[in-house]
Write a protein that holds these residues in place. Sequence first.
Motif, PDB file in Angstrom:
ATOM      1  N   ARG A   1       0.711  -1.406  -0.105  1.00  0.00           N
ATOM      2  CA  ARG A   1       0.185  -0.202   0.057  1.00  0.00           C
ATOM      3  C   ARG A   1       0.845   1.180   0.074  1.00  0.00           C
ATOM      4  O   ARG A   1       0.710   2.200  -0.895  1.00  0.00           O
ATOM      5  N   ILE A  35      -6.240   2.957  -5.170  1.00  0.00           N
ATOM      6  CA  ILE A  35      -5.466   2.229  -4.373  1.00  0.00           C
ATOM      7  C   ILE A  35      -6.294   1.502  -3.459  1.00  0.00           C
ATOM      8  O   ILE A  35      -5.736   0.129  -3.216  1.00  0.00           O
ATOM      9  N   GLU A  56       0.983   4.236  -2.846  1.00  0.00           N
ATOM     10  CA  GLU A  56       0.763   5.617  -2.567  1.00  0.00           C
ATOM     11  C   GLU A  56       2.034   6.426  -2.922  1.00  0.00           C
ATOM     12  O   GLU A  56       1.774   7.558  -3.182  1.00  0.00           O
ATOM     13  N   CYS A  57       3.110   5.944  -2.826  1.00  0.00           N
ATOM     14  CA  CYS A  57       4.265   6.720  -3.219  1.00  0.00           C
ATOM     15  C   CYS A  57       4.469   6.818  -4.613  1.00  0.00           C
ATOM     16  O   CYS A  57       4.703   7.864  -5.183  1.00  0.00           O
ATOM     17  N   GLU A 108       2.094   9.561  -5.797  1.00  0.00           N
ATOM     18  CA  GLU A 108       2.562  11.037  -5.352  1.00  0.00           C
ATOM     19  C   GLU A 108       3.611  11.713  -6.101  1.00  0.00           C
ATOM     20  O   GLU A 108       3.707  12.690  -6.334  1.00  0.00           O
ATOM     21  N   LEU A 160      -6.515   7.904  -4.762  1.00  0.00           N
ATOM     22  CA  LEU A 160      -6.528   6.872  -3.535  1.00  0.00           C
ATOM     23  C   LEU A 160      -7.705   5.861  -3.590  1.00  0.00           C
ATOM     24  O   LEU A 160      -7.331   4.616  -3.090  1.00  0.00           O
TER      25      LEU A 160
END
Length: 188
Positions: free
Chosen positions: A85, A178, A89-90, A93, A175
């Motif tokens: 996860r 994800i 998220e990385c 970004e 998000l």
Amino acid sequence: MPRVQLFDKEKALKNAMELFWKKGFNGTSTRDLEKATGLGTSSIYNSFGGKEALFFETLQYYMDAEQLKLGQNIKDSPSALKALRALLECVMEEGGCFVVNSITELANENPRLNEFVTAARAGTITILKELIQKAQAQDEIPAGSDPAQLAVYLQTVMTGLKVSGMVAKDPKELLAVIALTMQNLTKK
């Protein structure tokens, strides 16, 4: 007698990478590279072998940094599923990807880039597969799921997040992707 490098190679690579990332290979001139690296044309050729060789060295520089970041995310996470996860998220970004940009610009005209990307993709899939197997061993992902297929799935999601990250106005959209991806991984 070997020549002594009188410049900061890492800084030159970083600056050249940022330039190639922004303008693309075809949009970057030798003059642009001179300004970005602080080197003259002959120094670029002597140090890197020319524009194309410098381009591939910047791609490798980028991939090395990405692999280091991936390894750190995995190492710092208390569980394999949380590491996956955090990795997604990385990626979200980052807001784009130098390799993805390069593929879209040059894939049909540069066999060397295709080889590079194929190898980089295979390396990422291998790392993801190992992480998925670890998550299965920790009972976070069902043991019946095929780690190889899940790794390809995750690599594809990561690539999509990198592309979408360049244009998405609302990070909540990514998000949600994800969250859905994590839900699909853990379905029993």
